[in-house]
Design a protein around this motif. Structure first.
Motif, PDB file in Angstrom:
ATOM      1  N   MET A 238       0.821  -1.215   0.000  1.00 41.59           N
ATOM      2  CA  MET A 238       0.000   0.000   0.000  1.00 41.59           C
ATOM      3  C   MET A 238       0.856   1.267   0.000  1.00 41.59           C
ATOM      4  O   MET A 238       0.442   2.292  -0.535  1.00 41.59           O
TER       5      MET A 238
ATOM      6  N   PHE B  80      -0.194 -10.006  -8.831  1.00 39.08           N
ATOM      7  CA  PHE B  80      -0.661 -11.376  -9.085  1.00 39.08           C
ATOM      8  C   PHE B  80       0.295 -12.183  -9.961  1.00 39.08           C
ATOM      9  O   PHE B  80       0.384 -13.385  -9.822  1.00 39.08           O
TER      10      PHE B  80
ATOM     11  N   SER C 149       2.711  -5.647  -4.394  1.00 39.25           N
ATOM     12  CA  SER C 149       2.842  -5.985  -2.988  1.00 39.25           C
ATOM     13  C   SER C 149       3.893  -7.083  -2.915  1.00 39.25           C
ATOM     14  O   SER C 149       3.657  -8.203  -3.362  1.00 39.25           O
TER      15      SER C 149
ATOM     16  N   LEU D 247      -2.029 -13.970  -0.333  1.00 35.78           N
ATOM     17  CA  LEU D 247      -1.805 -14.875  -1.457  1.00 35.78           C
ATOM     18  C   LEU D 247      -0.317 -14.873  -1.765  1.00 35.78           C
ATOM     19  O   LEU D 247       0.444 -14.070  -1.235  1.00 35.78           O
TER      20      LEU D 247
HETATM   21  C1  LIG Z   1      -1.951  -7.272  -0.910  1.00 37.92           C
HETATM   22  C2  LIG Z   1      -2.075  -6.445  -2.112  1.00 37.92           C
HETATM   23  C3  LIG Z   1      -1.737  -5.087  -2.096  1.00 37.92           C
HETATM   24  C4  LIG Z   1      -1.311  -4.365  -0.850  1.00 37.92           C
HETATM   25  O1  LIG Z   1      -0.111  -4.853  -0.334  1.00 37.92           O
HETATM   26  P1  LIG Z   1       0.267  -4.834   1.218  1.00 37.92           P
HETATM   27  O2  LIG Z   1       1.651  -5.375   1.216  1.00 37.92           O
HETATM   28  O3  LIG Z   1      -0.721  -5.713   1.914  1.00 37.92           O
HETATM   29  O4  LIG Z   1       0.165  -3.431   1.678  1.00 37.92           O
HETATM   30  C5  LIG Z   1      -1.849  -4.374  -3.285  1.00 37.92           C
HETATM   31  N1  LIG Z   1      -2.274  -4.967  -4.415  1.00 37.92           N
HETATM   32  C6  LIG Z   1      -2.607  -6.266  -4.464  1.00 37.92           C
HETATM   33  C7  LIG Z   1      -3.064  -6.870  -5.732  1.00 37.92           C
HETATM   34  C8  LIG Z   1      -2.518  -7.056  -3.313  1.00 37.92           C
HETATM   35  O5  LIG Z   1      -2.882  -8.347  -3.363  1.00 37.92           O
END
Ligand SMILES: *Cc1c(COP(=O)(O)O)cnc(C)c1O
Length: 377
Positions: free
Chosen positions: A74, A171, A190, A321
């Motif tokens: 984030m 992803f 992330s 995930l």
């Molecule tokens: C988890 C996630 C985030 C945010 O990442 P964090 O490390 O939890 O702050 C952003 N985009 C996607 C697609 C995610 O799965």
């Protein structure tokens, strides 16, 4: 050019001591020359040798000029979406990760900016842009519907209209998809998910080939302060070395589990990258090296989701995930819990949608676990 994993392992060398892994620099500050010049590093928030090591490796595996690591995904989203200024607007691909949605709908308005939702990029046209549209922010495949969007086509339309393109590539990671090579201006990820991969580290990455955007992404570290610590930078550096191995196994397992779920009589429909129609499949095959290891599905009417979840022993019921362990969640109330009921409906995040992130466990155990649970539903 070396291959992906060779690059992941050999981007960093400890030239001084010939150690096969680099040292961790914990120093919060670095003494400076007194002649008015600046040392290579000054204060840890602005830069640190261990952070530089992981950033260099991440840039190399992505084929990017610049990568920056943050304390969470984030914080990386904030660095990228935070480039939008008062009076401007962004086009936000929907559905999108719940945190990205939250930033766009809560934080952007506070800054005098706004987001317009795009539920289907296949019909994107110049009419979707106005003179204040400065960014398109999308995720492909989308979270949690796995719908695919054409990065090259979107980038062409966006650039023609004076907007930059940011792709959340969490992803698929640069191992399977490289948005910068397809025309995107910034990628965010992330690192908590596939890059770190072991369910024990929060981190984020933003990458770009554009020097001006790079300066801004670095300033987001310096000014906002959401940087990755030296110890986590080192751990992420180590984790990336096995990214390709893990993803190959996760993807192979996912393909098999998708088949099992598709063929089970309790299941209504299964969604994965490229599953929607021929055009979707063609885009996915053209712009990525695989489908990744995530899919979503729904049970037939009258089936019991709680009985399905309660029966699982290997798959954990949790958000997140990309780790070595398989996880299952219900996006409508968990990862997309911030959505308004109207947005859940409009962007097809059904209440009964079950998202599966397949890990690296032995396939026979995963098959048995999910089949038993589907039988129990
Ligand atoms: C988890 C996630 C985030 C945010 O990442 P964090 O490390 O939890 O702050 C952003 N985009 C996607 C697609 C995610 O799965």
């Amino acid at each position: 050019m070396s291959g992906f994993t060779t690059t992941a392992i050999h981007s960093i060398e400890d030239v001084e001591k010939n150690a096969i892994v680099p040292p961790i620099y914990l120093a919060s500050t670095f003494t400076q020359p007194t002649d008015g010049t600046e040392g290579e590093f000054e204060y840890q928030r602005g830069g640190n040798p261990t952070r530089t090591q992981v950033e260099k490796t991440l840039a190399n595996i992505e084929g990017a000029e610049h990568s920056f690591v943050y304390a969470t995904g984030m914080a990386a989203t904030q660095a990228a979406m935070g480039l939008v200024q008062a009076g401007e607007n962004i086009l936000l691909g929907m559905p999108n990760y719940g945190g990205n949605y939250r930033f766009a709908t809560i934080e952007l308005p506070k800054r005098g900016a706004s987001a317009k939702f795009i539920g289907d990029f296949s019909t994107l046209s110049d009419d979707d842009f106005d003179e204040k549209t400065t960014m398109v922010f999308l995720e492909t495949p989308a979270n949690p519907t796995l719908k695919v969007s054409d990065i090259a086509k979107i980038s062409e339309i966006a650039h023609r209209n004076g907007a930059i393109v940011v792709v959340d590539n969490t992803f698929l990671t640069p191992y399977l998809q490289r948005p910068l090579e397809l025309g995107a201006d910034i990628t965010v990820q992330s690192a908590t998910k596939y890059l770190a991969g072991h369910g024990d580290l929060l981190g984020g990455v933003a990458s770009t080939n554009n020097p001006e955007l790079a300066e801004q992404l670095w300033k987001a570290q310096l000014i906002s302060g959401g940087v990755l610590s030296p110890i986590d930078s080192y751990r992420l550096l180590q984790d990336i070395k096995t990214l390709a191995l893990r993803m190959d196994r996760q993807q192979e397992n996912a393909r098999r589990i998708i088949e099992v779920v598709q063929n089970h009589p309790s299941v209504e429909k299964v969604l994965f990258a490229g599953s929607y129609n021929e055009s979707d499949a063609e885009i996915q095959a053209r712009q990525a090296k695989g489908i990744g290891a995530l899919f979503s599905f729904t049970l037939k009417e009258g089936k019991n989701i709680k009985a399905f979840l309660d029966s699982l022993k290997v798959f954990g019921f949790a958000v997140s995930l990309g780790g070595i362990e398989s996880l299952i969640c219900l996006p409508a109330t968990m990862t997309q819990g911030a959505y308004t009921p109207e947005h859940l409906e409009e962007f097809a995040v059904e209440k009964g949608l079950i998202r599966v992130a397949v890990g690296i466990e032995d396939i026979a155990d995963l098959e048995k676990d999910i089949t038993t649970a589907l039988d129990a539903a």
